[in-house]
Enzyme design. Structure first.
Site, short mmCIF file in Angstrom:
data_model
loop_
_atom_site.label_atom_id
_atom_site.label_comp_id
_atom_site.label_asym_id
_atom_site.label_seq_id
_atom_site.Cartn_x
_atom_site.Cartn_y
_atom_site.Cartn_z
N LYS A 117 0.85 -1.20 0.00
CA LYS A 117 0.00 0.00 0.00
C LYS A 117 0.88 1.24 0.00
CE LYS A 117 -3.84 1.96 2.72
NZ LYS A 117 -4.72 1.68 3.90
N SER A 199 -9.58 1.54 3.07
CA SER A 199 -8.72 2.37 2.24
C SER A 199 -7.68 1.58 1.45
CB SER A 199 -8.00 3.42 3.10
OG SER A 199 -7.13 2.81 4.03
N SER A 223 -9.82 -0.95 7.20
CA SER A 223 -9.28 -0.66 5.87
C SER A 223 -8.54 -1.81 5.20
CB SER A 223 -8.35 0.56 5.94
OG SER A 223 -9.10 1.73 6.11
#
Length: 480
Positions: A117, A199, A223
Site C-alpha cells: 500500500k 482504504s 481498511s
C-alpha cells in the site's frame, strides 16, 4: 506537556488542539522513513530457520529465479497504473534481483510477490499516500520495518498500490489520483461501476486479480478487511504491535498494518515473518465454539445475510458449535467512540499539513473529514478514549466464552460507484462491523464465503492472533 504548550494549527476557521501524546505526520515533501544506517536501505535476507522447506541446489534455484522473472514480465502487462483505472502506483525496477542470487536457500516467503500500500515505505520509491499533497515526495531512503521483514523472509516486493486518499476513507474512491475498480476475478479487468472498498483498495484488487501473492495494507477502522471482503480475498488485522515506523500515520492509537492474500496460510506466513511467532496450530473444526452476534446478521442486506447464514449452516454441519454471543458492545456506541477518536487524531496528526498551503490540495471528501476532526474538543476525545477502553474490556469478556465470534465483515456487497458518491450514510454502514477490533486492539480475519453473486466476507474475531489465524483456517477449510 500542558494545554498552553500543546501544538495546534488552524484549518479553515477551526482551531485544532492536538492530543498531547500524538506525533505529527512528516511534511508532504519529506520522506516517511529515516535515513538508513550502515547496513543500507534494503533489507538483507536472513538465515533460513531450521526446518524451512528449501532447496540449496543452485541449478534449481536459478530455474526458480528464471520462472519468477518470466512471471513478473507477464504480470507487468496486467499491472495497470492507477491513473488508468488499475491498482498499481509504482513498480520496483529491481524486483527480481532483489530476491537474491541463485543458489541461496529459500526463505519461508521465497519468491512470494508482494504489493505494498502506498502508505508504507518501500526503499527507492516515493510514498504518495494517494494524494496530490505528496506529489513531490522524495524516494524513501529505507524500507518500513514490515517491508524489510518480508524481504528478509525471501519475498519479492513488486511495487506500491492504490489507496483512498491519505487512507482516510473506506469506499476506495479517489478522484485525486485515480482508483481501481472492483475486480471480477483473477486476470479480469474488473467492474468499473462498483467500488473495491478502502482504504487498502489497491492491496485487495492486486491480490484478487492475481498480480501479487500477498499485499501489505493498513487498517485503522476496517481498511484491510472491508476491501478484502468486497473483493473476495482474505484479510488479516493482527493484535500484535507490528512496527509502524515508515508508515504514514492516520490515527496512531487505532492504526495497524495488516495483510491480504488468497488464503489464510498466506497471511499467516506473513505474520510469522514479521513477528517471529510460530505458525498457528491446526484446529479441528469439530468442537469449535463460535459465537454469532444476531444483530450483525439482522443489519445485513439480503445477499450478505443469505450467504453468511448458508456459511454458518455449513460450519454447523462440519461440527462447529454455534452459540449466541452475550455481552457484545452496542454498534452505535462503537461507531460514535471510534469516529471521535479517529477523526480527532487524524486532524491532530496532520496539523502541519492542514495549517499550510498544501491543505488546498486535499480532496474535498477527505478535507471535510479533517474539518470534522478539527472541531472535536479535547475533552470529548479523552472521553472517547476512556469509553473505548470500556468497550475493549466488554468484548474481551464476551470472547472468553467462545473460541471466536463470527459474522458478516461488511453488511453490503460492493456498492455502485455512483451510490458511494451520493449516499452519505454508506461509509457508516461499511464500517459497522469492523471498527470494534481497532478500538479493542483485537485480531480479526475476514475470509470469503461461497456465493453465486458478488463477494461476501465472514469476519472471525478472537482473543489472540494465534487463535484468529487457527480458527480462521478451520473456518475457511470448512467453507472451501
Amino acid at each position: 506537556m500542558n494545554g498552553r504548550d500543546r501544538p495546534s494549527a488552524t484549518f479553515g476557521a477551526v482551531q485544532i488542539e492536538a492530543p498531547s501524546d500524538l506525533p505529527a505526520a512528516p511534511a508532504p515533501d519529506e520522506p516517511v522513513t529515516a535515513a538508513p544506517g550502515p547496513a543500507g536501505a534494503r533489507a538483507e535476507r536472513a538465515p533460513v530457520p531450521p526446518g524451512t522447506p528449501a532447496t540449496s541446489d543452485p541449478a534449481a534455484r536459478d530455474a526458480a529465479t528464471a520462472d519468477l522473472t518470466a512471471r513478473l514480465a507477464r504480470d507487468a502487462a496486467r499491472r495497470r497504473p492507477v491513473a488508468e483505472g488499475g491498482a498499481w502506483v509504482r513498480e520496483c525496477p529491481d524486483a527480481v534481483t532483489a530476491a537474491g542470487p541463485g543458489g541461496r536457500p529459500a526463505g519461508p516467503l521465497d519468491r512470494v510477490v508482494v504489493a505494498v500500500k502506498d502508505l508504507v515505505a518501500v526503499a527507492g520509491l516515493p510514498l504518495g499516500a494517494g494524494s496530490r499533497v505528496r506529489a513531490d515526495a522524495p524516494p524513501e531512503p529505507a524500507d518500513a520495518p514490515v517491508v524489510a521483514a518480508l524481504r528478509r523472509a525471501g519475498a519479492v516486493v513488486a511495487g506500491t498500490v492504490a489507496l483512498h486518499e491519505l487512507a482516510f476513507g473506506v469506499t476506495g474512491i479517489n478522484d485525486e489520483v485515480g482508483f481501481p475498480p472492483l475486480p471480477r476475478g483473477r486476470r479480469d479487468p474488473g467492474d468499473p461501476a462498483r467500488i473495491p472498498g478502502g482504504s487498502s483498495s489497491g492491496s485487495a484488487v492486486a491480490v484478487a486479480d492475481g498480480t501479487c501473492d500477498l499485499a501489505v495494507g493498513t487498517d485503522t477502522g476496517g481498511s484491510v478487511r472491508i476491501p478484502a471482503a468486497l473483493c473476495g480475498v482474505v484479510g488479516f488485522k493482527p493484535a500484535a504491535p507490528y512496527p509502524l515506523a515508515g508508515v504514514l500515520p492516520l490515527a496512531p492509537t487505532l492504526d495497524q498494518v495488516g495483510f491480504l492474500a488468497p488464503s489464510v496460510a498466506g497471511v499467516a506466513a506473513a505474520h510469522t515473518a514479521v513477528t517471529g511467532e510460530p505458525p498457528p496450530p491446526d484446529r479441528p473444526r469439530a468442537g469449535l465454539r463460535l459465537g454469532v452476534e444476531a444483530g450483525a446478521l439482522a443489519a445485513a442486506d439480503d445477499p450478505v445475510a443469505t450467504a453468511v447464514d448458508a456459511a454458518l449452516r455449513r460450519l454447523a454441519a462440519a461440527g462447529c458449535e454455534l452459540v449466541d454471543v452475550a455481552g457484545w458492545p452496542d454498534r452505535s456506541e462503537i461507531l460514535d467512540v471510534s469516529t471521535t477518536i479517529m477523526f480527532a487524531e487524524a486532524a491532530a496528526v496532520h496539523r502541519a499539513l492542514l495549517a499550510g498551503p498544501a491543505a488546498a490540495l486535499v480532496g474535498a471528501p477527505v478535507a471535510e473529514r479533517f474539518r470534522v476532526g478539527a472541531a472535536i474538543a479535547e475533552a470529548d476525545y479523552r472521553r472517547a478514549r476512556s469509553a473505548g477502553a470500556g468497550l475493549a474490556a466488554q468484548v474481551r469478556r464476551a470472547l472468553g466464552a467462545v473460541d471466536a465470534v463470527v459474522g458478516p465483515t461488511v453488511p453490503v456487497v460492493a456498492p455502485a460507484v455512483e451510490a458511494a458518491r451520493t449516499d452519505d450514510a454508506l461509509p457508516r454502514r461499511l464500517v459497522a462491523e469492523t471498527r470494534l477490533a481497532n478500538v479493542a486492539r483485537l485480531p480479526v480475519l475476514t475470509v470469503p464465503v461461497p456465493t453465486d453473486g458478488l463477494p461476501v466476507g465472514l469476519q472471525v474475531t478472537a482473543a489472540s492472533d494465534a487463535a484468529a489465524l487457527a480458527v480462521g483456517a478451520a473456518v475457511a477449510g470448512a467453507l472451501a
